[in-house]
Design a protein around this motif. Structure first.
Motif, PDB file in Angstrom:
ATOM      1  N   PRO A   1      -4.561  13.706  -1.141  1.00 51.83           N
ATOM      2  CA  PRO A   1      -4.548  13.739  -2.592  1.00 51.83           C
ATOM      3  C   PRO A   1      -5.454  12.686  -3.184  1.00 51.83           C
ATOM      4  O   PRO A   1      -5.720  11.651  -2.584  1.00 51.83           O
ATOM      5  N   GLU A   2      -5.977  12.965  -4.385  1.00 54.18           N
ATOM      6  CA  GLU A   2      -6.731  11.950  -5.104  1.00 54.18           C
ATOM      7  C   GLU A   2      -5.749  10.860  -5.539  1.00 54.18           C
ATOM      8  O   GLU A   2      -4.683  11.144  -6.080  1.00 54.18           O
ATOM      9  N   PRO A   3      -6.088   9.560  -5.314  1.00 53.18           N
ATOM     10  CA  PRO A   3      -5.184   8.497  -5.734  1.00 53.18           C
ATOM     11  C   PRO A   3      -4.982   8.532  -7.250  1.00 53.18           C
ATOM     12  O   PRO A   3      -5.931   8.707  -8.011  1.00 53.18           O
ATOM     13  N   ALA A   4      -3.736   8.386  -7.662  1.00 49.80           N
ATOM     14  CA  ALA A   4      -3.433   8.363  -9.082  1.00 49.80           C
ATOM     15  C   ALA A   4      -3.913   7.047  -9.677  1.00 49.80           C
ATOM     16  O   ALA A   4      -3.991   6.030  -8.999  1.00 49.80           O
ATOM     17  N   LEU A   5      -4.249   7.072 -10.977  1.00 50.20           N
ATOM     18  CA  LEU A   5      -4.614   5.841 -11.663  1.00 50.20           C
ATOM     19  C   LEU A   5      -3.416   4.931 -11.681  1.00 50.20           C
ATOM     20  O   LEU A   5      -2.303   5.327 -11.997  1.00 50.20           O
TER      21      LEU A   5
ATOM     22  N   ALA B   1       1.333   7.318   1.228  1.00 51.70           N
ATOM     23  CA  ALA B   1       1.467   8.737   0.913  1.00 51.70           C
ATOM     24  C   ALA B   1       0.556   9.176  -0.228  1.00 51.70           C
ATOM     25  O   ALA B   1       0.185  10.354  -0.305  1.00 51.70           O
ATOM     26  N   HIS B   2       0.191   8.258  -1.111  1.00 57.38           N
ATOM     27  CA  HIS B   2      -0.616   8.618  -2.273  1.00 57.38           C
ATOM     28  C   HIS B   2      -1.989   7.956  -2.246  1.00 57.38           C
ATOM     29  O   HIS B   2      -2.626   7.794  -3.292  1.00 57.38           O
ATOM     30  N   SER B   3      -2.448   7.573  -1.070  1.00 61.09           N
ATOM     31  CA  SER B   3      -3.785   7.007  -0.903  1.00 61.09           C
ATOM     32  C   SER B   3      -4.605   7.919   0.003  1.00 61.09           C
ATOM     33  O   SER B   3      -4.057   8.704   0.781  1.00 61.09           O
ATOM     34  N   ARG B   4      -5.918   7.823  -0.092  1.00 63.14           N
ATOM     35  CA  ARG B   4      -6.805   8.662   0.723  1.00 63.14           C
ATOM     36  C   ARG B   4      -7.264   7.845   1.931  1.00 63.14           C
ATOM     37  O   ARG B   4      -8.228   7.076   1.850  1.00 63.14           O
ATOM     38  N   LEU B   5      -6.567   8.015   3.044  1.00 59.39           N
ATOM     39  CA  LEU B   5      -6.783   7.203   4.234  1.00 59.39           C
ATOM     40  C   LEU B   5      -6.966   8.084   5.463  1.00 59.39           C
ATOM     41  O   LEU B   5      -6.309   9.120   5.594  1.00 59.39           O
ATOM     42  N   ARG B   6      -7.842   7.677   6.356  1.00 59.50           N
ATOM     43  CA  ARG B   6      -7.869   8.233   7.707  1.00 59.50           C
ATOM     44  C   ARG B   6      -7.100   7.242   8.575  1.00 59.50           C
ATOM     45  O   ARG B   6      -7.590   6.149   8.868  1.00 59.50           O
ATOM     46  N   ILE B   7      -5.902   7.593   8.971  1.00 57.53           N
ATOM     47  CA  ILE B   7      -5.005   6.672   9.653  1.00 57.53           C
ATOM     48  C   ILE B   7      -5.179   6.761  11.160  1.00 57.53           C
ATOM     49  O   ILE B   7      -5.090   7.851  11.742  1.00 57.53           O
ATOM     50  N   ARG B   8      -5.414   5.601  11.775  1.00 57.84           N
ATOM     51  CA  ARG B   8      -5.515   5.529  13.232  1.00 57.84           C
ATOM     52  C   ARG B   8      -4.154   5.269  13.848  1.00 57.84           C
ATOM     53  O   ARG B   8      -3.765   5.894  14.827  1.00 57.84           O
ATOM     54  N   GLU B   9      -3.422   4.321  13.273  1.00 55.48           N
ATOM     55  CA  GLU B   9      -2.068   4.010  13.728  1.00 55.48           C
ATOM     56  C   GLU B   9      -1.193   3.832  12.503  1.00 55.48           C
ATOM     57  O   GLU B   9      -1.531   3.061  11.609  1.00 55.48           O
ATOM     58  N   PRO B  10      -0.074   4.539  12.411  1.00 60.43           N
ATOM     59  CA  PRO B  10       0.753   4.498  11.207  1.00 60.43           C
ATOM     60  C   PRO B  10       1.551   3.200  11.090  1.00 60.43           C
ATOM     61  O   PRO B  10       1.601   2.384  12.004  1.00 60.43           O
TER      62      PRO B  10
ATOM     63  N   LEU C   1       0.834  -1.195   0.000  1.00 61.75           N
ATOM     64  CA  LEU C   1       0.000   0.000   0.000  1.00 61.75           C
ATOM     65  C   LEU C   1       0.875   1.253   0.000  1.00 61.75           C
ATOM     66  O   LEU C   1       1.805   1.369   0.786  1.00 61.75           O
ATOM     67  N   ASP C   2       0.572   2.179  -0.901  1.00 62.72           N
ATOM     68  CA  ASP C   2       1.283   3.454  -0.959  1.00 62.72           C
ATOM     69  C   ASP C   2       0.529   4.461  -0.082  1.00 62.72           C
ATOM     70  O   ASP C   2      -0.418   5.108  -0.527  1.00 62.72           O
TER      71      ASP C   2
ATOM     72  N   PHE D   1      -7.139   3.952  -2.972  1.00 65.97           N
ATOM     73  CA  PHE D   1      -5.744   3.703  -2.611  1.00 65.97           C
ATOM     74  C   PHE D   1      -4.954   3.280  -3.845  1.00 65.97           C
ATOM     75  O   PHE D   1      -5.524   2.896  -4.876  1.00 65.97           O
ATOM     76  N   THR D   2      -3.654   3.400  -3.737  1.00 63.35           N
ATOM     77  CA  THR D   2      -2.742   2.963  -4.793  1.00 63.35           C
ATOM     78  C   THR D   2      -1.676   2.069  -4.167  1.00 63.35           C
ATOM     79  O   THR D   2      -1.511   2.019  -2.946  1.00 63.35           O
TER      80      THR D   2
END
Length: 230
Positions: free
Chosen positions: A225-229, A137-146, A134-135, A163-164
């Motif tokens: 950021p919006e996930p890239a294709l 930095a370039h995915s749209r996530l609400r992170i609870r624990e990194p 999983l990338d 996600f990307t």
């Protein structure tokens, strides 16, 4: 003149197609035997659900008009029809493991039919744990624990709004569970074409950049950021 670079590969999340014409479900026959859950070789954290062990048997329920080729089963295992298994091998696709014959103990129908339907032979398979990661930095996530382990990439999130995968981490499998997102089966473009070519049923393919998991309806993270294709 320099040639144009090839586009990056695209990936899809594989799910069952609920309430479709081939909606089929499965429940394992008791008792269900399982092995120990897999653990990360680096940090020791559990990285998946307990794998299903023999005997592979259970009950199939038909909700739609005809039996599907793909059914969720026990834990990370899924069932695929004999025709799907044969086509998967014949086309040289990779990523499914196991191929254990399943004994169907009983068939239920949610819709009454006057004519009997032949139940396909099913096989229990598991999507492999891939090297693709999983990338974050370039995915749209609400992170609870990194992420704390660079090997398993285990991460706890509250929402996913696309996600990307990290470039260069995919090893070419057609079906796999990526590091950091082992809860989802991710498939390649080749697998998506395979499903369409053979008209396989009870499957939904969601582009990873459009995949949404938001059980509490918190919405997408702000400023992400919006996930890239892919």
């Amino acid at each position: 003149m320099a040639s144009n670079p090839s586009p990056p590969p695209r990936f899809f999340v594989l799910q069952t197609e609920m309430r479709g014409s081939h909606d089929t479900t499965f429940s394992s026959g008791l008792p269900v035997n399982t092995a120990e859950a897999p653990r990360c070789p680096a940090c020791g954290d559990i990285t998946g659900m307990r794998p299903w062990l023999p005997p592979y048997r259970g009950e199939v329920t038909l909700h739609g008009e005809a039996f599907g080729d793909f059914i969720e089963a026990s834990g990370y295992d899924v069932l695929i029809s004999e025709r799907m298994a044969e086509a998967f091998r014949a086309d040289g696709l990779t990523g499914f493991q196991g191929f254990h014959p399943v004994e169907v103990l009983r068939v239920r129908r949610r819709r009454k039919k006057s004519q009997p339907l032949e139940v396909p032979c099913y096989f229990a398979v598991t999507a492999c744990f891939g090297r693709a990661a999983l990338d974050v930095a370039h995915s749209r996530l609400r992170i609870r624990e990194p992420v704390t382990c660079t090997e398993c990439r285990s991460i706890r999130v509250d929402t996913i709004h696309g996600f990307t995968l990290e470039p260069g981490t995919w090893a070419g499998e057609d079906v796999f569970r990526p590091r950091g997102k082992t809860g989802s089966i991710v498939v390649s473009e080749r697998f998506a074409a395979f499903v369409q070519r053979h008209a396989l049923t009870n499957m939904k393919l969601i582009p990873t950049e459009k995949y949404v998991w938001d059980p509490l309806r918190l919405g997408p993270p702000t400023g992400a950021p919006e996930p890239a294709l892919e």
